[in-house]
Scaffold this active site. Structure first.
Site, PDB file in Angstrom:
ATOM      1  N   LYS A 126       0.777  -1.059  -0.322  1.00 15.00           N
ATOM      2  CA  LYS A 126      -0.253   0.146  -0.024  1.00 15.00           C
ATOM      3  C   LYS A 126       0.665   1.314  -0.053  1.00 15.00           C
ATOM      4  CE  LYS A 126      -4.495   0.888   0.779  1.00 15.00           C
ATOM      5  NZ  LYS A 126      -5.575  -0.030   0.656  1.00 15.00           N
ATOM      6  N   ASP A 166      -7.556   3.638  -4.157  1.00 15.34           N
ATOM      7  CA  ASP A 166      -7.535   4.146  -3.007  1.00 15.34           C
ATOM      8  C   ASP A 166      -8.542   5.659  -3.073  1.00 15.34           C
ATOM      9  OD1 ASP A 166      -7.947   2.088  -0.524  1.00 15.34           O
ATOM     10  OD2 ASP A 166      -6.985   3.906  -0.152  1.00 15.34           O
TER      11      ASP A 166
HETATM   12  N1  GLU Z   1      -7.348  -0.233  -3.273  1.00 13.84           N
HETATM   13  C1  GLU Z   1      -8.331  -0.993  -3.053  1.00 13.84           C
HETATM   14  C2  GLU Z   1      -8.266  -2.223  -1.777  1.00 13.84           C
HETATM   15  O1  GLU Z   1      -8.315  -1.430  -0.748  1.00 13.84           O
HETATM   16  C3  GLU Z   1      -7.574  -1.873  -4.433  1.00 13.84           C
HETATM   17  C4  GLU Z   1      -6.460  -1.965  -4.635  1.00 13.84           C
HETATM   18  C5  GLU Z   1      -6.316  -2.654  -5.575  1.00 13.84           C
HETATM   19  O2  GLU Z   1      -6.877  -2.650  -7.255  1.00 13.84           O
HETATM   20  O3  GLU Z   1      -4.649  -3.484  -5.702  1.00 13.84           O
HETATM   21  O4  GLU Z   1      -8.455  -3.305  -1.944  1.00 13.84           O
END
Ligand code: GLU
Length: 461
Positions: A126, A166
């Site tokens: 992340k 996100d």
């Molecule tokens: N932000 C999204 C999550 O919390 C998607 C992450 C992604 O697609 O890599 O899972």
């Protein structure tokens, strides 16, 4: 709490002072998996849990950029590369004023389990920044994204780390970030997901988190002989996750009566449907981060400064952000007859709320419910590797199948008499695959000193 778990948490808190969101996420997982973990000496011997709570790598960097007035602004950028046991680090970027290392560590940690649940080959990561797009112009956002990628590009790649969106990072930001990566690397690869359809994006990716959450809720309901049709549902947030969730609920015959923003919530007793759903996209595009204008536009009620959990509903789907539903809200929902909470936001419920909800009604955590988003990101990576695009129906069938598998995993590991402990099910289900992969790949155990010794003094072997 058992003394061993307590010691584990106290040690973690000592090593990572002040990271309260990260501690909260770890504690939930540790409590769920401890029994299973303690019965497997090979995990204990290899200190798998101790290793899992330590990110493989954390990158923190300065992001300087120039605003429209010509003034220099400085933000902080991060990428937490948490775990690569199952595949390249994968997870979104969050641009919001509230972003800290603790928030991104909690999200990266959760992402590792979530990605494992999807059945696709993705590790967990992340990233993001304390930069908030709210109130910024397009050109300011572009300059920020370009500066952010000017550092991040050297740490990511289609086989190394694949960021996505996100909170605060949608199609526009992914475009600016991708453009800068391509400029710097002279490579057109699937290094980011959530791309535009014409340049490597996947159909259904924008809707995927919300659609997936509703597919998951549908399985929860089917298990107790119910369906989405005819249910009155409260949703929080008004971004991409809420939009996808509401769209799918309407398609399946349910009625959504609330949305919310940082300014308060909307109660629309007639249901948020038709043009009202598309209006959410317009509202989001204004970049002001408020829902109040919906009330004026459609004659609905606006309740300032509150969350929507006081409205009586059959089912609640939090779609905004972490800790948006607390113990008091949980009690209020239950008192008003709510039978189920499917969390589409990451760690949307506080630990107190989770305890109350799990005891009285069906509650499923974000890492299972919202995994559809990253799952379709995984499918976007597959399509990019093939240099091919699947049809909408093909992506949707795969998404449905993945959500069904995640629900089955939760039931397998979380079944407790007639009830399913979805928290336990999701955490153990996610844990097993990552732990086994870590064991199989081993850690670097070679004893360099010993080797050197043999080399230098061969006669005393
Ligand atoms: N932000 C999204 C999550 O919390 C998607 C992450 C992604 O697609 O890599 O899972």
């Amino acid at each position: 709490m058992n003394a061993d778990i307590n010691k584990f948490i106290v040690d973690l808190e000592k090593r990572t002072p002040g990271e309260s969101e990260f501690h909260q996420a770890v504690e939930e997982v540790i409590i769920s998996v401890w029994d299973y973990y303690s019965k497997n000496p090979r995990y204990i011997k290899a200190k798998i849990l101790e290793r899992m709570v330590e990110p493989e790598r954390v990158i923190m960097f300065r992001v300087p950029w120039v605003d429209d007035r010509g003034d220099v602004q400085i933000n902080r950028g991060y990428r937490v590369e948490f775990n690569s046991a199952l595949g390249p680090y994968k997870g979104g970027l969050r641009f919001h004023a509230s972003v800290t290392l603790s928030i991104l560590k909690f999200l990266g940690f959760e992402q590792t389990f979530k990605n494992s649940l999807t059945t696709l080959p993705m590790g967990g990561g992340k990233g993001g920044s304390d930069f908030s797009p709210k109130g910024k112009t397009d050109s300011e956002i572009m300059r920020f994204c370009q500066s952010f990628m000017s550092e991040l590009y050297r740490h990511i790649g289609p086989n190394t780390d694949v960021p996505a969106g996100d909170i605060g990072v949608g199609g526009r930001e992914i475009g600016y970030l991708f453009g800068q990566y391509k400029r710097l690397k002279n490579e057109f690869t699937g290094v980011l997901t959530g791309k535009g359809l014409a340049w490597g994006g996947s159909l259904i990716r924008p809707e995927a988190t919300g659609f997936g959450a509703v597919y998951f809720a549908q399985h929860m309901l089917h298990r107790i002989g119910k369906d989405i049709e005819g249910q009155t549902i409260s949703v929080s947030g008004f971004g991409n996750v809420a939009w996808g969730t509401i769209t799918k609920i309407n398609e399946l015959g349910g009625k959504v009566v609330t949305i919310s923003g940082p300014d308060g919530y909307i109660y629309d007793a007639d249901g948020i449907k038709g043009d009202k759903v598309e209006y959410l996209l317009e509202l989001r595009a204004t970049n002001n981060d408020i829902v109040q204008p919906y009330a004026q536009e459609f004659g609905a009620k606006f309740i300032s400064g509150k969350h929507p959990w006081e409205i009586p509903v059959n089912l609640a789907i939090p779609c905004a952000t972490e800790n948006e539903l607390n113990a008091e809200d949980a009690k209020e929902l239950i008192k008003n007859g709510c039978k189920m909470v499917a969390e589409a936001s990451n760690m949307g419920c506080t630990a107190g709320a989770v305890e109350i909800l799990s005891e009285h009604i069906d509650y499923a955590p974000g890492k299972a419910v919202n995994a559809g988003g990253v799952a379709v990101s995984g499918l976007e990576m597959s399509q990019n590797s093939m240099r091919y695009n699947w049809l909408r129906e093909e992506v949707d069938i795969r998404l449905k199948h993945i959500m069904k598998e995640i629900h089955e995993t939760c039931v397998t590991y979380g079944k407790d008499g007639n009830k399913v402990d979805y928290v336990k099910g999701a955490n153990i289900g996610g844990f097993v695959k990552v732990a086994d992969a870590m064991l199989a790949q081993e850690l670097c155990k070679s004893n360099h000193k010993y080797r050197l010794y043999i080399f230098i003094y061969p006669e005393i072997q």
